[in-house]
Scaffold this active site. Structure first.
Site: not given
Length: 217
Positions: A12, A14, A143, A168
């Site tokens: 990922d 960010d 997502k 995260d």
């Protein structure tokens, strides 16, 4: 316990490689306030993982009286302007990417728009390490749907089960897991994932320094 050999690692962006969640929150929160909307207590957590279009539509639900396209363009412009002052890579991000690229095929599956992905990778000089990058603008659903991770695996020509994803957020963890990948969680201290999302992670790491080749071989 025997290790599980993976062929690819899909990051990922960010909150994993770039400490951008505080920037996104600042920009979006100010934008909603400036346009007469109301920021809700769960707004930031709900936005994490949404595609550009989904996020813009959600800000409109908060009371921003503009079209989703207008909202998206303005927010992206402001994010790009903030990145001109430098990309806030998270500690250990560059080293983790370089370390894993020496052994695995790397991909990236991000909820950021293509424009910002390119800005970040070019400014941080990390583009060369990724065989493919996917924005959720380029798939049907953001997502927690698995679309972005499935597309990354398709472009890499590697089965999702042979990929590990590094995430995260709650939506990100659910997305990668739904795609059939093993998921490594590196929670952001200020934006921790929900307990039920964290429970589906294969490994939970304290930081990117703990993300080693040995862990995946």
């Amino acid at each position: 316990m025997l290790g599980v050999v993976m062929e690819a690692c899909v990051f990922d962006l960010d909150g994993v490689l770039v400490d951008s969640e505080p920037v996104w929150e600042q920009v979006r929160r100010a934008y909603v306030a400036d346009h007469g909307g109301t920021w809700q207590p769960d707004t930031q957590s709900r936005l994490m993982g949404m595609s550009t279009g989904e996020g813009a539509a959600y800000l409109r639900e908060l009371g921003v009286r503009l079209t989703p396209d207008e909202i998206a363009e303005s927010v992206i412009d402001q994010m790009a302007e903030r990145y001109q002052d430098g990309v806030p890579l998270l500690p250990g991000a560059r080293e983790a990417v370089q370390r894993l690229a020496a052994r695995f095929t790397l991909g990236l599956a991000s909820s950021s728009p293509r424009r910002l992905i390119d800005v970040v990778l070019d400014a941080s000089e990390l583009r060369e390490y990724f065989v493919t990058t996917v924005s959720t603008e380029e798939v049907a659903r953001g997502k927690p749907a698995p679309d972005g991770y499935l597309e990354a695996a398709r472009r890499l020509e590697i089965y999702p089960k042979d990929c590990v994803a590094v995430e995260d957020s709650s939506n990100g963890l659910r997305s990668a897991h739904a795609a059939g990948m093993r998921v490594i969680a590196v929670p952001h201290a200020d934006y921790p994932p929900d307990d039920d999302a964290l429970a589906i992670a294969w490994r939970v790491l304290p930081d990117l320094d703990a993300l080693t080749v040995e862990l995946l071989t």
